[in-house]
Design a protein around this motif. Structure first.
Motif, mmCIF file in Angstrom:
data_model
loop_
_atom_site.group_PDB
_atom_site.id
_atom_site.type_symbol
_atom_site.label_atom_id
_atom_site.label_comp_id
_atom_site.label_asym_id
_atom_site.label_seq_id
_atom_site.Cartn_x
_atom_site.Cartn_y
_atom_site.Cartn_z
ATOM 1 N N ASP A 187 40.142 41.449 57.958
ATOM 2 C CA ASP A 187 39.793 41.837 56.590
ATOM 3 C C ASP A 187 39.062 40.717 55.867
ATOM 4 N N ALA B 218 44.260 47.964 49.962
ATOM 5 C CA ALA B 218 44.686 47.385 51.241
ATOM 6 C C ALA B 218 45.203 48.434 52.205
ATOM 7 N N ARG C 265 42.404 49.919 54.061
ATOM 8 C CA ARG C 265 41.702 49.007 54.976
ATOM 9 C C ARG C 265 42.439 48.867 56.292
ATOM 10 N N THR C 266 43.740 49.092 56.306
ATOM 11 C CA THR C 266 44.520 48.834 57.508
ATOM 12 C C THR C 266 44.823 50.087 58.308
#
Length: 166
Positions: free
Chosen positions: A18, A161, A164-165
């Motif tokens: 990231d 977040a 993003r994961t």
């Protein structure tokens, strides 16, 4: 809840990816194949293992691989990493406090103007961003829409977040 060394390494792989720290990545390529990167969670250590999604390594093997790597670090390495994490948390807390100062200033200005303290639009947007309310999604959406056609502004809105994961 306990977290295994492998889970920490998987999280570290995502964290480093990231932040653009190659070669750590998680990718889906052609026909959904790709790799899951596990990485050393310690700052400054480039050790990683890219595990193919279509033929993953057995979990106990990954755990042993990560454990073996981590045993090569000294206690000082872990302490340095913990101190760096603490410093980052303090810096984030201070940044958050400064942003709340702006929210409170806008609220006080609204009161002095004879308005309700939550009526100031800047204070509303910043408060929503700091608290993480659904209203901040409206800001992200407007940023995305407004940036269309503006050179260099593509992808300007932040991405949560959790998105993003996955």
């Amino acid at each position: 809840m306990t977290i295994s060394e492998r889970q920490a390494a998987e999280h570290a792989g995502l964290w480093k990816a990231d932040r653009g720290q190659a070669p750590h990545y998680t990718a889906k390529g052609f026909l959904g194949t790709g790799w899951t990167c596990i990485a050393c969670p310690l700052d400054g250590c480039d050790w990683h293992h890219d595990d193919p999604v279509d033929r993953p390594t057995a979990p106990e093997e990954l755990e042993a691989m990560v454990r073996e790597h981590l045993e090569g670090h000294s206690a000082v390495d872990f302490l340095r990493s913990l101190q760096a994490a603490r410093d980052a948390i303090v810096a984030t807390r201070e940044s958050n406090n400064r942003a709340w100062d702006v929210v409170n200033l806008h609220r006080l200005r609204a009161i002095k103007r004879g308005e309700h303290p939550t009526m100031d639009p800047v204070a509303q947007m910043l408060s929503a961003a700091l608290v993480g309310t659904a209203e901040h999604d409206d800001v992200r959406r407007e940023l995305t829409e407004t940036s269309e056609g503006v050179a260099g502004a593509q992808g300007i809105a932040s991405v949560p977040a959790a998105e993003r994961t996955t």
